[in-house]
Design a protein around this motif. Structure first.
Motif, PDB file in Angstrom:
ATOM      1  N   ASP A 263      40.621 -48.431  -6.159  1.00  0.00           N
ATOM      2  CA  ASP A 263      41.933 -48.520  -6.736  1.00  0.00           C
ATOM      3  C   ASP A 263      42.192 -47.664  -7.833  1.00  0.00           C
ATOM      4  OD1 ASP A 263      42.499 -50.499  -4.705  1.00  0.00           O
ATOM      5  OD2 ASP A 263      41.911 -52.156  -6.235  1.00  0.00           O
ATOM      6  N   GLU A 264      41.149 -47.162  -8.774  1.00  0.00           N
ATOM      7  CA  GLU A 264      41.416 -46.596  -9.947  1.00  0.00           C
ATOM      8  C   GLU A 264      41.952 -45.183  -9.663  1.00  0.00           C
ATOM      9  OE1 GLU A 264      37.638 -46.782 -11.751  1.00  0.00           O
ATOM     10  OE2 GLU A 264      37.907 -48.905 -12.507  1.00  0.00           O
ATOM     11  N   VAL A 265      41.399 -44.721  -8.261  1.00  0.00           N
ATOM     12  CA  VAL A 265      41.666 -43.344  -8.062  1.00  0.00           C
ATOM     13  C   VAL A 265      42.888 -43.368  -7.118  1.00  0.00           C
ATOM     14  CG1 VAL A 265      39.482 -42.419  -8.468  1.00  0.00           C
ATOM     15  CG2 VAL A 265      39.950 -43.360  -6.052  1.00  0.00           C
ATOM     16  N   ASP A 266      43.481 -44.530  -7.071  1.00  0.00           N
ATOM     17  CA  ASP A 266      44.578 -44.283  -5.927  1.00  0.00           C
ATOM     18  C   ASP A 266      45.843 -43.439  -6.546  1.00  0.00           C
ATOM     19  OD1 ASP A 266      46.080 -45.227  -3.265  1.00  0.00           O
ATOM     20  OD2 ASP A 266      47.560 -46.365  -4.806  1.00  0.00           O
ATOM     21  N   ALA A 267      46.213 -43.570  -7.822  1.00  0.00           N
ATOM     22  CA  ALA A 267      47.267 -42.863  -8.406  1.00  0.00           C
ATOM     23  C   ALA A 267      47.353 -41.448  -8.008  1.00  0.00           C
ATOM     24  CB  ALA A 267      47.732 -43.335  -9.646  1.00  0.00           C
ATOM     25  N   PRO A 268      45.876 -40.787  -8.722  1.00  0.00           N
ATOM     26  CA  PRO A 268      45.817 -39.384  -8.409  1.00  0.00           C
ATOM     27  C   PRO A 268      45.520 -38.833  -7.231  1.00  0.00           C
ATOM     28  CG  PRO A 268      43.866 -40.359  -9.518  1.00  0.00           C
ATOM     29  CD  PRO A 268      44.976 -41.375  -9.360  1.00  0.00           C
ATOM     30  N   LEU A 269      44.723 -39.515  -6.243  1.00  0.00           N
ATOM     31  CA  LEU A 269      44.187 -39.072  -5.046  1.00  0.00           C
ATOM     32  C   LEU A 269      44.827 -39.703  -4.023  1.00  0.00           C
ATOM     33  CD1 LEU A 269      40.636 -38.555  -6.130  1.00  0.00           C
ATOM     34  CD2 LEU A 269      42.328 -36.832  -6.039  1.00  0.00           C
ATOM     35  N   GLY A 270      45.598 -40.749  -4.072  1.00  0.00           N
ATOM     36  CA  GLY A 270      46.053 -41.736  -2.947  1.00  0.00           C
ATOM     37  C   GLY A 270      46.864 -40.936  -1.639  1.00  0.00           C
ATOM     38  N   HIS A 271      47.488 -39.736  -2.297  1.00  0.00           N
ATOM     39  CA  HIS A 271      48.158 -39.085  -1.259  1.00  0.00           C
ATOM     40  C   HIS A 271      47.329 -38.330  -0.195  1.00  0.00           C
ATOM     41  CE1 HIS A 271      46.927 -36.006  -3.971  1.00  0.00           C
ATOM     42  NE2 HIS A 271      47.230 -35.062  -3.233  1.00  0.00           N
ATOM     43  N   VAL A 272      46.087 -38.194  -0.471  1.00  0.00           N
ATOM     44  CA  VAL A 272      44.930 -37.713   0.593  1.00  0.00           C
ATOM     45  C   VAL A 272      43.982 -38.779   0.835  1.00  0.00           C
ATOM     46  CG1 VAL A 272      43.483 -36.727  -1.384  1.00  0.00           C
ATOM     47  CG2 VAL A 272      43.678 -35.754   1.017  1.00  0.00           C
ATOM     48  N   ALA A 327      30.461 -48.794  -1.007  1.00  0.00           N
ATOM     49  CA  ALA A 327      29.804 -47.749  -2.182  1.00  0.00           C
ATOM     50  C   ALA A 327      30.090 -46.492  -1.388  1.00  0.00           C
ATOM     51  CB  ALA A 327      28.572 -48.059  -2.363  1.00  0.00           C
ATOM     52  N   HIS A 328      29.992 -46.095  -0.254  1.00  0.00           N
ATOM     53  CA  HIS A 328      30.064 -44.863   0.576  1.00  0.00           C
ATOM     54  C   HIS A 328      31.448 -44.684   0.537  1.00  0.00           C
ATOM     55  CE1 HIS A 328      29.517 -42.008   3.633  1.00  0.00           C
ATOM     56  NE2 HIS A 328      30.654 -42.323   4.100  1.00  0.00           N
ATOM     57  N   ALA A 329      32.443 -45.627   0.778  1.00  0.00           N
ATOM     58  CA  ALA A 329      33.810 -45.383   0.654  1.00  0.00           C
ATOM     59  C   ALA A 329      34.456 -45.054  -0.713  1.00  0.00           C
ATOM     60  CB  ALA A 329      34.706 -46.462   1.442  1.00  0.00           C
ATOM     61  N   ALA A 330      33.819 -45.783  -1.672  1.00  0.00           N
ATOM     62  CA  ALA A 330      34.075 -45.516  -3.099  1.00  0.00           C
ATOM     63  C   ALA A 330      33.752 -43.877  -3.590  1.00  0.00           C
ATOM     64  CB  ALA A 330      33.492 -46.292  -4.028  1.00  0.00           C
ATOM     65  N   MET A 331      32.659 -43.569  -3.187  1.00  0.00           N
ATOM     66  CA  MET A 331      32.218 -42.223  -3.251  1.00  0.00           C
ATOM     67  C   MET A 331      33.192 -41.280  -2.476  1.00  0.00           C
ATOM     68  SD  MET A 331      29.480 -41.469  -5.300  1.00  0.00           S
ATOM     69  CE  MET A 331      29.140 -39.796  -4.713  1.00  0.00           C
ATOM     70  N   LEU A 332      33.722 -41.411  -1.344  1.00  0.00           N
ATOM     71  CA  LEU A 332      34.474 -40.453  -0.637  1.00  0.00           C
ATOM     72  C   LEU A 332      36.028 -40.664  -1.304  1.00  0.00           C
ATOM     73  CD1 LEU A 332      33.605 -41.202   2.996  1.00  0.00           C
ATOM     74  CD2 LEU A 332      33.030 -39.405   1.556  1.00  0.00           C
ATOM     75  N   HIS A 333      36.175 -41.693  -1.798  1.00  0.00           N
ATOM     76  CA  HIS A 333      37.651 -41.783  -2.369  1.00  0.00           C
ATOM     77  C   HIS A 333      37.569 -41.066  -3.753  1.00  0.00           C
ATOM     78  CE1 HIS A 333      40.214 -45.010  -0.158  1.00  0.00           C
ATOM     79  NE2 HIS A 333      39.058 -44.815   0.550  1.00  0.00           N
ATOM     80  N   CYS A 334      36.644 -41.167  -4.485  1.00  0.00           N
ATOM     81  CA  CYS A 334      36.567 -40.338  -5.693  1.00  0.00           C
ATOM     82  C   CYS A 334      36.296 -38.782  -5.644  1.00  0.00           C
ATOM     83  CB  CYS A 334      35.377 -40.969  -6.487  1.00  0.00           C
ATOM     84  SG  CYS A 334      35.464 -42.521  -7.088  1.00  0.00           S
ATOM     85  N   GLY A 335      35.866 -38.503  -4.442  1.00  0.00           N
ATOM     86  CA  GLY A 335      35.560 -37.065  -4.301  1.00  0.00           C
ATOM     87  C   GLY A 335      34.678 -36.616  -5.364  1.00  0.00           C
ATOM     88  N   ALA A 336      34.944 -35.425  -5.887  1.00  0.00           N
ATOM     89  CA  ALA A 336      34.007 -34.580  -6.905  1.00  0.00           C
ATOM     90  C   ALA A 336      33.623 -35.392  -8.034  1.00  0.00           C
ATOM     91  CB  ALA A 336      34.519 -33.219  -7.213  1.00  0.00           C
ATOM     92  N   ARG A 337      34.942 -36.137  -8.530  1.00  0.00           N
ATOM     93  CA  ARG A 337      34.763 -36.782  -9.753  1.00  0.00           C
ATOM     94  C   ARG A 337      33.796 -37.903  -9.574  1.00  0.00           C
ATOM     95  NH1 ARG A 337      40.638 -38.847 -10.933  1.00  0.00           N
ATOM     96  NH2 ARG A 337      41.069 -36.667 -10.004  1.00  0.00           N
ATOM     97  N   GLY A 338      33.545 -38.420  -8.361  1.00  0.00           N
ATOM     98  CA  GLY A 338      32.456 -39.792  -8.081  1.00  0.00           C
ATOM     99  C   GLY A 338      31.074 -38.840  -8.150  1.00  0.00           C
TER     100      GLY A 338
END
Length: 374
Positions: A263-272, A327-338
């Protein structure tokens, strides 16, 4: 491993009227969160924090009364810790399991001396049932041997990993009687006994601050007052559902935080991120389903029906799988920042694998569901 004193919370921070789980959540946010990285890295074993949690009742809510027990509050408290730190949720499970052993023992001297001290956090400790639980399903042989002597037993052998330990801690485990092959006894081990040696383990992938040691027994005298059960098999059958259900708190807390990370990365990365196959809404539904099933099962931990036991095992298996997936999904949602060491997403991934491999591990749970019992 070091120790870090935790300042006592102000009275206003934890209201007496708040539920135990709510009070635990406050302590988790205010006192645990700043230590989570240090605990993960192994520079801190949070003994003062664990005692503070005992002060608010975190370790005593599941003690049986009038032949019944309710694990819901204990699991909710572990989950509240698990939202912040998987290692501390694991130590909370260790402490709660130690209380579960002592409060279910039919040894009145042991119950009188230890049950409340464990439940209050005055004495900390863990559970040494990893090897015995594997032995019951034909995965390993029992590593401890004992023989009857006047006033108790003499025990020898070694356990490779026991957690939430220190020089003044206790833990519950099992030995096989050399004088009566096939007969097994469950007891409390006193880490201050000079015949017991705690050996530091090699660094783990995560959660090094959990007080985990290899434990050697060199002809250790175990007095009768430390015997949890002279015949361990029926005792283990009584406490096994509680042992496993309490682990659910670890998975529930971790999955909830992984949803928060997404949820935290939805605003900056939700579009992708919307192109990723696993979305937070799916994990929210799963979490709600797991929570409902856990709370239903936790009301009745002494249920002897085979169908109940299979539900417990199946839930635990699904929680392990879902922890890794979330946890795997969270990493992918975060991308490089994760991928940064400073981001908790990578810690949650490492902790998730622990939920999947702690005894009973994913492969053992599948073996159990297949009916392959030793």
């Amino acid at each position: 491993m070091g120790s870090l004193a935790v300042s006592r919370l102000a009275v206003d921070d934890v209201l007496p009227s708040a539920s135990i789980a709510d009070q635990v959540a406050v302590i988790a946010r205010k006192n645990l969160a700043p230590q989570a990285v240090a605990i993960d890295e192994g520079t801190v074993y949070p003994d003062e924090l664990l005692r503070r949690l005992g002060d608010v009742g975190a370790w005593g809510s599941h003690q049986p009364e009038n032949g019944a027990a309710d694990l819901r509050c204990a699991i909710q408290s572990i989950a509240a810790l698990g939202e912040v730190c998987g290692a501390t949720a694991f130590m909370a499970w260790c402490q709660n399991t130690l209380v579960w052993y002592a409060s279910n023992s039919d040894n009145p001297a042991l119950v009188a001396k230890f049950a409340e001290k464990f439940a209050s956090g005055q004495i900390l400790g863990g559970t040494g049932l990893s090897n015995p639980m594997k032995s019951f399903f034909g995965i390993e042989k029992l590593k401890l041997k004992g023989r009857k002597v006047e006033g108790g037993y003499v025990v020898k052998g070694a356990l490779p990993w026991v957690s939430n330990l220190g020089p003044d801690h206790y833990f519950g485990t099992i030995f096989e009687r050399e004088d009566e092959p096939g007969s097994i006894v469950m007891f409390l081990a006193d880490c201050s006994n000079p015949g017991i040696t705690l050996q530091p383990c090699k660094p783990f992938l995560a959660m090094d601050g959990t007080g985990t040691y290899g434990v050697q027994f060199r002809d250790v005298f175990v007095p009768d007052e430390l015997i949890l059960a002279e015949t361990a098999r029926p005792f283990v059958k009584k406490i096994r559902a509680g042992f496993i259900l309490l682990q659910a708190g670890m998975g529930l807390g971790l999955i909830k935080d992984c949803i928060q990370i997404m949820d935290e990365v939805d605003a900056p990365l939700g579009h992708v991120n919307r192109y990723l196959p696993q979305q937070p809404v799916q994990f929210r539904e799963l979490h709600a389903e797991f929570e409902k099933e856990t709370m239903a099962l936790a009301r009745d931990p002494y249920n002897a029906d085979d169908s109940y036991w299979r539900r417990v095992v199946a839930l635990r298996l699904r929680l392990g799988d879902a922890s890794v997936a979330a946890a795997h999904a969270a990493m992918l949602h975060c991308g490089a920042r994760g991928y940064l060491k400073s981001h908790r997403a990578q810690r949650r991934l490492r902790e998730a694998y622990f939920v999947a491999i702690i005894t009973p591990a994913t492969k053992q749970l599948r073996k159990m569901l297949a009916g392959d019992e030793h």
